[in-house]
Design a protein around this motif. Structure first.
Motif, PDB file in Angstrom:
ATOM      1  N   ALA A  22      -2.872   0.493   6.322  1.00 29.37           N
ATOM      2  CA  ALA A  22      -2.046  -0.717   6.275  1.00 29.37           C
ATOM      3  C   ALA A  22      -2.377  -1.560   5.049  1.00 29.37           C
ATOM      4  CB  ALA A  22      -2.213  -1.533   7.545  1.00 29.37           C
ATOM      5  N   ASP A  23      -3.645  -1.667   4.689  1.00 31.97           N
ATOM      6  CA  ASP A  23      -4.025  -2.461   3.521  1.00 31.97           C
ATOM      7  C   ASP A  23      -3.429  -1.869   2.248  1.00 31.97           C
ATOM      8  OD1 ASP A  23      -5.412  -4.353   4.950  1.00 31.97           O
ATOM      9  OD2 ASP A  23      -7.346  -3.340   4.730  1.00 31.97           O
ATOM     10  N   LYS A  26       0.316  -2.662   2.234  1.00 34.80           N
ATOM     11  CA  LYS A  26       0.570  -4.053   1.855  1.00 34.80           C
ATOM     12  C   LYS A  26       0.441  -4.224   0.350  1.00 34.80           C
ATOM     13  CE  LYS A  26      -2.008  -5.723   5.488  1.00 34.80           C
ATOM     14  NZ  LYS A  26      -2.813  -6.744   6.152  1.00 34.80           N
ATOM     15  N   SER A  27      -0.572  -3.602  -0.230  1.00 34.23           N
ATOM     16  CA  SER A  27      -0.772  -3.672  -1.671  1.00 34.23           C
ATOM     17  C   SER A  27       0.395  -3.023  -2.408  1.00 34.23           C
ATOM     18  CB  SER A  27      -2.083  -2.977  -2.043  1.00 34.23           C
ATOM     19  OG  SER A  27      -2.253  -2.977  -3.443  1.00 34.23           O
ATOM     20  N   ARG A  30       3.393  -5.304  -2.354  1.00 37.87           N
ATOM     21  CA  ARG A  30       3.220  -6.403  -3.308  1.00 37.87           C
ATOM     22  C   ARG A  30       3.480  -5.937  -4.736  1.00 37.87           C
ATOM     23  NH1 ARG A  30      -1.798  -7.318  -0.285  1.00 37.87           N
ATOM     24  NH2 ARG A  30      -1.356  -8.875   1.300  1.00 37.87           N
TER      25      ARG A  30
END
Length: 57
Positions: A22-23, A26-27, A30
């Motif tokens: 998930a991280d 998200k990156s 972005r």
């Protein structure tokens, strides 16, 4: 979501069935948003501060 002093604050919601990463996701999102800003000549203002120096001479 809101108008900041020098920004437009927004929230991006997304769904993924992946449990892990998930991280990273998200990156990646972005980075895509940032790339779209660049492609469309959208600039993000940064706060500026003026410093005035007074002399007693």
């Amino acid at each position: 979501m809101n108008f900041g002093s020098l920004s437009l604050d927004f929230q991006v919601l997304f769904y993924s069935s992946a449990i892990f990463g998930a991280d990273r996701m998200k990156s990646d999102i972005r980075m895509v948003i940032n790339q779209k800003f660049i492609e469309n000549n959208t600039t993000i203002p940064f706060p500026q501060m003026d410093v005035h120096i007074k002399s007693d001479r």
